[in-house]
Every structure is written in structure tokens, then in C-alpha cells.
Scaffold this active site. Structure first.
Site, PDB file in Angstrom:
ATOM      1  N   HIS A  38      -0.093  -5.649   3.631  1.00 11.80           N
ATOM      2  CA  HIS A  38       1.341  -5.443   3.846  1.00 11.80           C
ATOM      3  C   HIS A  38       1.735  -5.485   5.322  1.00 11.80           C
ATOM      4  O   HIS A  38       2.928  -5.468   5.638  1.00 11.80           O
ATOM      5  CB  HIS A  38       1.771  -4.097   3.251  1.00 11.80           C
ATOM      6  CG  HIS A  38       1.685  -4.056   1.752  1.00 11.80           C
ATOM      7  ND1 HIS A  38       2.388  -4.909   0.953  1.00 11.80           N
ATOM      8  CD2 HIS A  38       0.957  -3.273   0.915  1.00 11.80           C
ATOM      9  CE1 HIS A  38       2.120  -4.659  -0.329  1.00 11.80           C
ATOM     10  NE2 HIS A  38       1.243  -3.665  -0.376  1.00 11.80           N
ATOM     11  N   GLU A 129      -5.707   2.481  -7.109  1.00 16.25           N
ATOM     12  CA  GLU A 129      -4.242   2.528  -7.057  1.00 16.25           C
ATOM     13  C   GLU A 129      -3.622   1.879  -8.286  1.00 16.25           C
ATOM     14  O   GLU A 129      -2.431   1.585  -8.295  1.00 16.25           O
ATOM     15  CB  GLU A 129      -3.723   1.889  -5.766  1.00 16.25           C
ATOM     16  CG  GLU A 129      -4.183   0.463  -5.533  1.00 16.25           C
ATOM     17  CD  GLU A 129      -3.604  -0.165  -4.276  1.00 16.25           C
ATOM     18  OE1 GLU A 129      -2.805   0.457  -3.558  1.00 16.25           O
ATOM     19  OE2 GLU A 129      -3.970  -1.330  -4.016  1.00 16.25           O
ATOM     20  N   ASP A 155       1.091   3.052  -4.724  1.00 12.88           N
ATOM     21  CA  ASP A 155       0.941   2.183  -5.888  1.00 12.88           C
ATOM     22  C   ASP A 155       0.483   2.991  -7.094  1.00 12.88           C
ATOM     23  O   ASP A 155       0.888   2.701  -8.225  1.00 12.88           O
ATOM     24  CB  ASP A 155      -0.047   1.048  -5.592  1.00 12.88           C
ATOM     25  CG  ASP A 155       0.631  -0.102  -4.855  1.00 12.88           C
ATOM     26  OD1 ASP A 155       1.762  -0.453  -5.228  1.00 12.88           O
ATOM     27  OD2 ASP A 155       0.041  -0.617  -3.897  1.00 12.88           O
TER      28      ASP A 155
HETATM   29  C1  3PY Z   1      -0.715   2.707  -1.501  1.00 10.83           C
HETATM   30  O1  3PY Z   1      -0.433   3.893  -1.367  1.00 10.83           O
HETATM   31  O2  3PY Z   1      -0.487   2.065  -2.540  1.00 10.83           O
HETATM   32  C2  3PY Z   1      -1.325   1.989  -0.404  1.00 10.83           C
HETATM   33  O3  3PY Z   1      -1.772   0.890  -0.607  1.00 10.83           O
HETATM   34  C3  3PY Z   1      -1.330   2.605   0.944  1.00 10.83           C
HETATM   35  O4  3PY Z   1      -1.207   1.665   1.943  1.00 10.83           O
HETATM   36 MG    MG Z   2      -1.177  -0.012  -2.342  1.00 13.47          MG
END
Ligand code: 3PY
Ligand code: MG
Length: 226
Positions: A38, A129, A155
Site C-alpha cells: 500500500h 488478515e 483487513d
Molecule cells: C492490515 O491491518 O490489514 C494491514 O495490512 C496493516 O498494514
Molecule cells: Mg492488510
């Protein structure tokens, strides 16, 4: 060469090498995370960032792609944090991409990592995530070649239908992941990015406290508060 990454880290998304060099003087940062997913970096930027710091650098890869992971490791980073992992099969593919033979199929060559003598065993930290990775957290932690689990609370919150990371379901999920890491003797890490989340996090080996952008905004806000 830098030491192993540990403790609080700064997550880089925009800083160029000159700004990094000027900022990172005794600031108590234990490691740097360079966000290729990102953040505004390409793989080639890693080499220039690495040249201006002795701190251990972990790259958050842009994807699970085999060639991408090889190129990231060729820069000489201390390890990779890999997003969007969903299954144990995904993680076995990561091990093949990140480990040299006979364990994996990573190739060697006259890359920066070979020239500067980067760690022979870069850390492989799959992110947890997604719902799938959360369900498979113990199996991922038990996969040979994996060095730790790294939680992406934002996420994960989306995956669990929660309103944000400071939510009972997300916090329980984070505890589950950390427990899986502890039971299998691998590292436990997470991104925070929130002073509201910090006090709820269980003890971690690696915590990305916040991004460079957040740190800069906090600094500017503090300067102009009056
Ligand atoms: C998330 O929290 O999804 C991340 O990828 C942190 O950068
Ligand atoms: Mg993430």
C-alpha cells in the site's frame, strides 16, 4: 549488517532515503517496515532505503508472487511480511519462494543480498488478515520455514465484519493468532497504527507502531497546535 528486527517498528509508506536518513537518528525505532503493498514504493526503492539505515528492514511484499518475493529478498532485507495469505497451501508456496534449495526453490545470484551479505535466513512472516488465515493460524505457525505470524488488524476487521480493529471479535482473533505463534515457538507481530488499539494488543515480538505519514502528521499537528 543490521541485527534481527524486534520491538517497535516504523512502517514506511512514502519517505525517500534522504528523509529517512535525516529522521532516524536515535529515535527508538527497532526496525523498519517498507510497505510495497500500500506504500509508494517499488522493489527497486528497497535498495536505496537499505543503503541509508543500519536498522533491520522488513519488506511488506506487494503480493505472494514467486518472482516478486525473490526480487524483494535480492535487495537484502531482513525478511518479508506477506499479505493476503489464506491457506496453508498458500504458505507452503511462500516457503518455496523464500527458502533456498533444498527447502525451497529461491534462486541465488549476484544480487545486492549476496554482495552485502544479507541474512542467509530472511524472516518469513505470513500475515494473518483473512478469515481463512485466521482459521489456519495454528497450521501456518506449524509450517516448516515460517518464522512468525504478523497480524493485519484492519483487513482482519473487514474479514470479520467488524467496524475497526478495536472490536471484541478482532481483539479475540488477535489473541488467537498470538497464542498460535507462542504454542509453535514462532514470532508474533502486528501492525497497530492506533493509540486506541495499542493497550489491547497482547505482548508481541514485533509491533509496527504507525506509518511515516501518521508520524509526520502528528509532528506537524503538534508544531502548529497553538
Ligand atoms: C492490515 O491491518 O490489514 C494491514 O495490512 C496493516 O498494514
Ligand atoms: Mg492488510
Amino acid at each position: 549488517m543490521s541485527t534481527a528486527p524486534t520491538g517497535p517498528g516504523l512502517w514506511l509508506t512514502v519517505l525517500r532515503p534522504a528523509a529517512l536518513e535525516a529522521l532516524l537518528v536515535e529515535l527508538g525505532v527497532g526496525w523498519l517496515g517498507v510497505d510495497l503493498q500500500h506504500g509508494q514504493y517499488d522493489v527497486a526503492d528497497l535498495r536505496d532505503l537499505l543503503r541509508v539505515t543500519d536498522l533491520p528492514v522488513l519488506a511488506r511484499a506487494a503480493s505472494t508472487d514467486f518472482a516478486h518475493l525473490g526480487a524483494v529478498l535480492d535487495s537484502g532485507v531482513a525478511g518479508v511480511i506477506v499479505p493476503s495469505v489464506d491457506t496453508v497451501e498458500d504458505v507452503r508456496a511462500l516457503v518455496r519462494a523464500v527458502r533456498l534449495p533444498p527447502v525451497g526453490r529461491r534462486s541465488t545470484g549476484m544480487s545486492r543480498s549476496a554482495v552485502v551479505g544479507a541474512p542467509a535466513h530472511p524472516l518469513l512472516l505470513p500475515m494473518v488478515e483473512t478469515r481463512g488465515a485466521l482459521d489456519a493460524a495454528a497450521a501456518i505457525a506449524a509450517t516448516p520455514g515460517v518464522d512468525g505470524l504478523f497480524v493485519g488488524p484492519y483487513d482482519l476487521s473487514l474479514a470479520l465484519g467488524g467496524p475497526g480493529p478495536v472490536d471484541d471479535r478482532v481483539l479475540a482473533a488477535i489473541r488467537t493468532v498470538v497464542q498460535a505463534a507462542r504454542e509453535h515457538g514462532v514470532l508474533a507481530g502486528a501492525f497497530s497504527g492506533s493509540r486506541d488499539l495499542d493497550p489491547h494488543l497482547p505482548p508481541l515480538d514485533l509491533v509496527a507502531v504507525d506509518t511515516d505519514v501518521s508520524a509526520l502528521r502528528a509532528g506537524v499537528r503538534g508544531l502548529f497546535a497553538d
